[in-house]
Design an enzyme around this catalytic site. Structure first.
Site, PDB file in Angstrom:
ATOM      1  CD  GLU B  60      -1.969  -2.298   1.294  1.00  0.00           C
ATOM      2  OE1 GLU B  60      -0.867  -2.659   1.760  1.00  0.00           O
ATOM      3  OE2 GLU B  60      -2.889  -3.098   1.034  1.00  0.00           O
ATOM      4  CG  HIS B 129     -10.264  -6.805   7.938  1.00  0.00           C
ATOM      5  ND1 HIS B 129      -9.294  -7.286   8.783  1.00  0.00           N
ATOM      6  CD2 HIS B 129      -9.805  -7.040   6.683  1.00  0.00           C
ATOM      7  CE1 HIS B 129      -8.301  -7.794   8.061  1.00  0.00           C
ATOM      8  NE2 HIS B 129      -8.579  -7.655   6.786  1.00  0.00           N
TER       9      HIS B 129
END
Lengths: 331, 325
Positions: B60, B129
Site C-alpha cells: 500500500e 477490518h
C-alpha cells in the site's frame, strides 16, 4: 585538431563541473552564516562534502528529465538549474522563494526545471520517484527520473516496496544512495545488516553499482551508464555513491564529537571533492590559480546577490496563509 | 431510469472517466485480472489494458506513493484500497505527500488523484477490518472526503472526484456494493461539498452521511408511522462540509441527531455539533445527540458486534430523546 577540440571541450566541461561544485559549497557556507544570524529558521541540512554527487549526476540530465530528493536539497536544486536567488529567498521564508515561502529548506520545488522536491520524510519520496518513472513509461517517453536518498532510507519499507515495483515493471528510475555513512547520528554499520548498500538491488533484479562519490568523474561514468539504461531500456539502477558530509546532520549538531571523531572527519576532509578536482585540473594544466580566483570571486558575488535578493524580498502576505491548500479545478 | 447496484455505478464512473481522459488510470491490489476484490473494476483490464488497470503487489505504501509521483507529473491516478483499513500503511503518502504537495510547493504541484475503497464495518470482520476512517481523513487540510450512500451518489461523486484537481478520498462500503438504485446511463456529476436533503420533515433533523444515510432513512420511515416527520440531511461530502445545509435543517426542525458510523471521540459528529451550536444556538429546543459506534474495537461475535454498531433502533431512541417523547 580533433583531439585539440576534444581536450578543449573536456577542459570547458571540467571547469563547469568545478564551478558547479564550488557554487554549492559557497552557497551552503552562506546559508550557515544566515542561519547563525537567525535569518533562516527551522531545520536546515547542509550538503557540504557531497557536491560531486549532485554535480556528477545532474550534469548528465536533459531538461525534460526529473529529479526528486530528500530534505538535504539545496545543492541539488541549484545544480538542477534553480536560481540561487529563489533558493535563498525560500530559506529566508520570502515570497520570491521557489516555494513562495511555504516550504523552507526541506521543501524546495521548481516545476520549470522538473525539480519535484525536497521531501522531509525519510524514504517517502522513493515511491514517488517510482511513480514518476511509471508516468514516463505510461506515456512512452524517454525521460529519466533521478531519485537521491541517504543510505539510511534503504532500511525502510518505502525503499523496498519501490524497488520491487521498479524491478517488476521496468521503470526508468535511477535510485542514487548517497552513502555519507551516517543516518543523522547513527553510523551505517549500526543500522544496516548489509554494508554494501548497492547489493540490495540484486534482491529486486535491478542493476547496481558502487562508486567513489568524492570523484566527480567516477560519479559521472557510473551515472551515465545508469541513465542510458533507463532511457534506452526502461531499466532501473541502484547506484550507491560513497561520500561524506563535512558538517553536522543539521544546524543543531556539531560536525564531530558525538557520533564520529574529529580524526575521522579530518581523514575524510583530505578527500574533499572540490580539492580533488582542482588539484587534478591544476596538474593537467586545464586550470590556473588565477582561474580559480576568478571563479571564486564570481561565485562569491552570485551568492551575495542571492542573500541580498532574499533579504529584500517581502515575507508572504497574511492572505497567502490560506492559498494553495486547494487548487481550483479547471478540467 | 436503469436500476443498478452501487458496485456497477462505481464501475460505470470509472469506465466513463477513463474513456473521457486518458490520463486517468486505476491502480491497486486485484483490480485487474481478478476484476477487483469487490468486482468494482470488472472488465476494465480487458477494456483499457494493463498500463491503465494496474495490479500491484501487496504494498500500500509503495503503490500509493507511485500514484502521488505520477500525479506530480500530470497523470490522474485512482488508487484503490481493498479496504481503508489497509490504507493505514499508506497514510504517510496520503497525509504527508498528497495533502501537502500543493501547499509546500507554493502552488506548483496539484495532486489530481483519488483514493477509494470500502470503509467501515461489514459483518463479523472484527477489529482490524471494520473501521470507519472519516474523521481521521477529514481532519487533514488539503484533502476532500466524500461518502456516497446510494448508487446514484456513488457514480456522480466518483466522477466528480476523478475530475477534481485535488486529492479526493472516496469512502465506499462493503455493505453498500450490492444495494440498488436508479442511476442514469448518461454522464452526470454531483458537485463535491454539497449535501442532499434525502427526506423532508419538520420535527427533527438527522444529520448523517454515506452508509448511515440508509439507516437514517429507515429510522425516518419507521417514525413516520407514528406521525414524526424527520429531515434527513445526507452530507455526502465530509470535507468540505455543507454547513448551510446543516443549519438550514436545524433552524427548521429545532432538534437534531447526528448519526455516524465511526467512534464518538473527535468524530465527525463532534464537528457537526460544533457547527450547530455556533450557528443554531437560539434555534435549539433540545441538546443535540449523537449516535455512533461503541467506544471499543469491533468484536467478532454477532450479538456484541451488533451492540457496537449504530443502527435504526439507536437512532430512533436518540430522536425520541431530543423530542422528549
Amino acid at each position: 585538431m580533433a583531439s585539440k577540440k576534444k581536450s578543449d571541450a573536456d577542459a570547458a566541461l571540467h571547469k563547469e563541473l568545478l564551478h558547479s561544485m564550488i557554487l554549492q559549497r559557497r552557497f551552503e557556507e552562506k546559508v550557515a552564516e544566515a542561519y547563525a544570524l537567525g535569518k533562516i529558521g527551522g531545520f536546515c541540512h547542509l550538503y557540504i562534502g557531497q557536491e560531486a554527487v549532485s554535480t556528477g549526476i545532474l550534469s548528465l540530465l536533459r531538461d525534460d528529465d526529473y529529479v526528486l530528493t530528500t530534505y538535504r536539497d539545496h545543492g541539488q536544486a541549484i545544480v538542477r538549474g534553480m536560481s540561487p536567488r529563489s533558493v535563498m529567498a525560500e530559506l529566508f521564508g520570502r515570497i520570491d522563494g521557489c516555494s513562495r515561502g511555504k516550504g523552507g529548506s526541506m521543501h524546495l520545488f521548481d516545476r520549470h526545471v522538473n525539480f519535484l522536491g525536497g521531501h522531509g520524510i525519510v524514504g517517502a519520496h522513493v515511491p514517488m520517484a517510482t511513480g514518476v518513472g511509471f508516468a514516463i513509461k505510461y506515456r512512452g517517453g524517454d525521460q529519466v527520473c533521478i531519485c537521491f536518498m541517504g543510505e539510511a532510507a534503504v532500511n525502510n519499507g518505502a525503499f523496498h516496496e519501490s524497488l520491487n515495483m521498479a524491478g517488476l515493471w521496468r521503470l526508468p528510475v535511477v535510485y542514487v544512495i548517497e552513502n555519507n555513512r551516517y543516518g543523522m547520528g547513527t553510523a551505517v554499520d549500526r543500522a544496516s545488516s548489509i554494508k554494501d548498500m548497492y547489493k540490495r538491488g540484486d534482491t529486486y533484479s535491478i542493476a547496481n553499482a558502487v562508486v567513489d562519490g568524492q570523484d566527480v568523474f567516477a560519479v559521472r561514468d557510473a551515472a551515465q551508464e545508469a541513465i542510458d539504461r533507463a532511457r534506452k531500456d526502461y531499466a532501473p539502477t541502484l547506484l550507491e555513491v560513497r561520500t561524506y558530509r563535512f558538517m553536522g546532520h543539521s544546524m543543531s549538531d556539531a560536525a564531530s564529537g558525538t557520533y564520529r571523531t574529529k580524526d575521522e572527519l579530518e581523514e575524510y576532509r583530505k578527500r574533499d571533492p572540490i580539492t580533488l578536482l582542482e588539484r587534478r585540473m591544476l596538474a593537467d594544466k586545464t586550470l590556473s590559480k588565477s582561474d580559480v580566483a576568478g571563479m571564486e570571486a564570481e561565485i562569491a558575488a552570485t551568492v551575495q546577490d542571492s542573500w541580498d535578493f532574499a533579504e529584500n524580498s517581502p515575507e508572504p502576505p497574511l492572505e497567502a496563509l490560506y492559498e494553495d491548500v486547494y487548487v481550483e479545478t479547471t478540467t | 431510469m436503469p436500476i443498478i447496484t452501487y458496485r456497477d455505478a462505481l464501475n460505470q464512473a470509472l469506465r466513463e472517466e477513463m474513456h473521457r481522459d486518458d490520463r486517468v488510470f486505476l491502480m491497486g491490489e486485484e483490480v485487474g485480472v481478478y476484476n477487483g476484490a469487490y468486482k468494482v473494476s470488472k472488465g476494465l483490464l480487458e477494456e483499457f489494458g494493463e498500463m491503465r488497470v494496474v495490479d500491484t503487489p501487496i504494498t500500500e505504501l509503495g503503490f500509493t506513493g507511485v500514484g502521488v509521483g505520477s500525479a506530480m507529473v500530470g497523470l490522474r491516478p485512482v488508487i484503490e484500497f481493498m479496504t481503508w483499513n489497509f490504507a493505514l500503511l499508506a497514510i504517510d503518502q496520503i497525509v504527508n505527500a498528497a495533502a501537502k504537495m500543493l501547499y509546500m510547493s507554493g502552488g506548483q504541484f496539484p495532486m489530481p488523484m483519488v483514493f477509494r475503497g470500502p470503509n467501515g464495518a461489514a459483518l463479523q470482520l472484527s477489529a482490524q477490518h471494520s473501521q470507519a476512517w472519516e474523521s481521521w481523513l477529514a481532519h487533514i487540510p488539503g484533502l476532500k472526503v466524500v461518502t456516497p450512500g446510494t448508487p446514484y451518489d456513488a457514480k456522480g461523486l466518483l466522477k466528480s472526484a476523478i475530475r477534481d484537481d485535488n486529492p479526493v478520498i472516496v469512502l465506499e462500503a462493503e455493505m453498500l456494493y450490492n444495494t440498488k438504485g436508479e442511476v442514469p446511463d448518461e454522464d452526470y456529476v454531483i458537485p463535491l461539498g454539497k449535501a442532499e436533503l434525502k427526506r423532508e420533515g419538520d420535527h427533527c433533523s438527522i444529520i448523517t452521511s454515506g452508509k448511515m444515510a440508509l439507516v437514517a432513512m429507515q429510522a425516518a420511515d419507521q417514525m413516520a408511522k407514528e406521525g414524526i416527520r424527520i429531515d434527513v440531511v445526507d452530507l455526502r461530502t465530509i470535507r468540505p462540509m455543507d454547513v448551510d445545509a446543516i443549519t438550514a435543517s436545524v433552524r427548521k426542525t429545532n432538534r437534531a441527531v447526528v448519526l455516524e458510523e465511526g467512534w464518538e471521540v473527535c468524530g465527525i459528529g463532534a464537528q457537526v455539533v460544533d457547527y450547530i451550536q455556533r450557528d443554531c444556538f437560539d434555534h435549539l429546543d433540545a441538546p443535540v445527540l449523537r449516535v455512533h459506534q461503541a467506544d471499543v474495537p469491533m468484536p467478532y461475535a454477532k450479538a456484541i458486534e451488533k451492540a457496537a454498531k449504530p443502527d435504526v433502533a439507536k437512532t430512533i431512541a436518540a430522536v425520541n430523546k431530543v423530542m422528549y417523547r
